[in-house]
Design a protein around this motif. Structure first.
Motif, PDB file in Angstrom:
ATOM      1  N   LEU A 147       7.870   8.833   3.329  1.00  0.00           N
ATOM      2  CA  LEU A 147       7.115   8.086   2.322  1.00  0.00           C
ATOM      3  C   LEU A 147       5.623   8.163   2.646  1.00  0.00           C
ATOM      4  O   LEU A 147       5.220   8.126   3.813  1.00  0.00           O
ATOM      5  N   SER A 148       4.811   8.242   1.596  1.00  0.00           N
ATOM      6  CA  SER A 148       3.366   8.264   1.790  1.00  0.00           C
ATOM      7  C   SER A 148       2.876   6.861   2.111  1.00  0.00           C
ATOM      8  O   SER A 148       3.616   5.875   1.991  1.00  0.00           O
ATOM      9  N   GLY A 149       1.602   6.765   2.508  1.00  0.00           N
ATOM     10  CA  GLY A 149       1.030   5.458   2.800  1.00  0.00           C
ATOM     11  C   GLY A 149       1.062   4.547   1.585  1.00  0.00           C
ATOM     12  O   GLY A 149       1.360   3.351   1.702  1.00  0.00           O
ATOM     13  N   PHE A 150       0.763   5.105   0.412  1.00  0.00           N
ATOM     14  CA  PHE A 150       0.780   4.313  -0.824  1.00  0.00           C
ATOM     15  C   PHE A 150       2.191   3.840  -1.140  1.00  0.00           C
ATOM     16  O   PHE A 150       2.401   2.676  -1.501  1.00  0.00           O
ATOM     17  N   GLN A 151       3.177   4.741  -1.026  1.00  0.00           N
ATOM     18  CA  GLN A 151       4.565   4.366  -1.302  1.00  0.00           C
ATOM     19  C   GLN A 151       5.061   3.311  -0.319  1.00  0.00           C
ATOM     20  O   GLN A 151       5.776   2.382  -0.701  1.00  0.00           O
ATOM     21  N   ASP A 201       6.246  -0.114  -1.948  1.00  0.00           N
ATOM     22  CA  ASP A 201       7.693  -0.332  -1.998  1.00  0.00           C
ATOM     23  C   ASP A 201       8.265  -1.094  -0.808  1.00  0.00           C
ATOM     24  O   ASP A 201       9.322  -1.725  -0.926  1.00  0.00           O
ATOM     25  N   ILE A 202       7.594  -1.044   0.318  1.00  0.00           N
ATOM     26  CA  ILE A 202       8.142  -1.670   1.526  1.00  0.00           C
ATOM     27  C   ILE A 202       7.350  -2.907   1.958  1.00  0.00           C
ATOM     28  O   ILE A 202       7.913  -3.996   2.131  1.00  0.00           O
ATOM     29  N   ILE A 203       6.044  -2.733   2.126  1.00  0.00           N
ATOM     30  CA  ILE A 203       5.229  -3.799   2.716  1.00  0.00           C
ATOM     31  C   ILE A 203       4.911  -4.917   1.719  1.00  0.00           C
ATOM     32  O   ILE A 203       5.165  -6.099   1.976  1.00  0.00           O
ATOM     33  N   MET A 204       4.346  -4.550   0.567  1.00  0.00           N
ATOM     34  CA  MET A 204       3.867  -5.568  -0.369  1.00  0.00           C
ATOM     35  C   MET A 204       4.959  -6.486  -0.907  1.00  0.00           C
ATOM     36  O   MET A 204       4.733  -7.698  -1.016  1.00  0.00           O
ATOM     37  N   PRO A 205       6.161  -5.974  -1.268  1.00  0.00           N
ATOM     38  CA  PRO A 205       7.199  -6.904  -1.757  1.00  0.00           C
ATOM     39  C   PRO A 205       7.544  -7.992  -0.739  1.00  0.00           C
ATOM     40  O   PRO A 205       7.767  -9.143  -1.109  1.00  0.00           O
ATOM     41  N   SER A 247       1.472  -9.466   8.712  1.00  0.00           N
ATOM     42  CA  SER A 247       2.610 -10.233   9.227  1.00  0.00           C
ATOM     43  C   SER A 247       3.908  -9.434   9.191  1.00  0.00           C
ATOM     44  O   SER A 247       4.892  -9.829   9.817  1.00  0.00           O
ATOM     45  N   ILE A 248       3.914  -8.318   8.464  1.00  0.00           N
ATOM     46  CA  ILE A 248       5.108  -7.477   8.382  1.00  0.00           C
ATOM     47  C   ILE A 248       5.191  -6.589   9.623  1.00  0.00           C
ATOM     48  O   ILE A 248       4.195  -5.997  10.031  1.00  0.00           O
ATOM     49  N   THR A 261       6.709   0.147   8.784  1.00  0.00           N
ATOM     50  CA  THR A 261       5.788   1.194   8.338  1.00  0.00           C
ATOM     51  C   THR A 261       6.124   2.516   9.007  1.00  0.00           C
ATOM     52  O   THR A 261       6.162   3.576   8.356  1.00  0.00           O
ATOM     53  N   GLU A 262       6.382   2.461  10.289  1.00  0.00           N
ATOM     54  CA  GLU A 262       6.715   3.682  11.021  1.00  0.00           C
ATOM     55  C   GLU A 262       8.025   4.278  10.514  1.00  0.00           C
ATOM     56  O   GLU A 262       8.156   5.498  10.393  1.00  0.00           O
ATOM     57  N   ALA A 263       9.005   3.410  10.212  1.00  0.00           N
ATOM     58  CA  ALA A 263      10.285   3.892   9.699  1.00  0.00           C
ATOM     59  C   ALA A 263      10.109   4.543   8.337  1.00  0.00           C
ATOM     60  O   ALA A 263      10.709   5.587   8.047  1.00  0.00           O
TER      61      ALA A 263
END
Length: 212
Positions: free
Chosen positions: A122-126, A130-134, A108-109, A114-116
């Motif tokens: 930033l790595s995929g994990f970061q 830090d961005i998607i999960m919160p 839904s995000i 992600t592209e930004a």
């Protein structure tokens, strides 16, 4: 009500078992759900297929069948007691639904975020941490709570495999005292208090997260 009051300490012993199983099952279920959700989101087709098969099996069969399959079937090959079997059944069931909640929340995000993040190095994990999960967590929380409530109610089925949870303790007391109305009313009240408290806690967390 004197019968219910006299039976209350006995019922609370059953409640301890119910909450013990619930807490462990929810933690394991979330871990299972996270792994399965990552499989669903992974670019590898084989991981997608494994996750879809698992989720569809769980979603398309009653939890009582899953419980019996583990307790009467799996235990023939992997020895485990009834409590372990019960925890495993609740965990797997919750995990399948948690995985869909997590997957939907992540998807839904806006993909632009992600592209930004990737363009900033930033790595995929970061990016996920830090961005998607919160952001996804805020959207997932109400549904998480609903599934947790369902899983807590599902623990009442564990009495059929001999686990001395709140439901089984209530059944024993109702049979022993012949006061089914009072005993089951008390059992229902205990479940209501626990589930309502869980709902209030979820609402509190939602308000706190909305302020951030």
């Amino acid at each position: 009500m004197e019968v219910a009051i006299a039976a209350l300490p006995y019922l609370l012993e059953g409640l301890k078992m119910t909450l013990y199983i619930f807490v462990i099952a929810i933690v394991l279920g979330f871990a299972i759900g996270l792994v399965v959700a990552l499989f669903r989101l992974a670019p590898l087709t084989i991981l997608n297929i494994i996750a879809k098969v698992f989720v569809n099996i769980i979603r398309c069969t009653p939890i009582i069948v899953q419980l019996f399959f583990i307790y009467f079937g799996v235990t023939k090959f992997i020895p485990m007691d009834n409590i372990t079997a019960g925890i495993l059944a609740i965990s797997l069931n919750a995990g399948a639904y948690f995985s869909e909640i997590i997957r939907a929340g992540v998807q839904s995000i806006d993909k632009g975020q992600t592209e930004a993040a990737r363009s900033l190095g930033l790595s995929g994990f970061q990016t996920m941490k830090d961005i998607i999960m919160p952001q996804a967590l805020r959207r997932m929380l109400p549904t998480f709570t609903n599934q947790a409530i369902i899983s807590l109610k599902d623990t009442s089925l564990l009495s059929v495999i001999g686990i001395a949870d709140l439901t089984q303790k209530g059944d024993i007391q109702a049979s022993a005292t012949f006061a089914a109305f009072e005993i089951w009313l008390t059992v229902g009240a205990i479940y209501f208090v626990i589930l309502y408290a869980l709902t209030l806690f979820s609402n509190y967390l939602e308000r706190r997260m909305a302020l951030r």
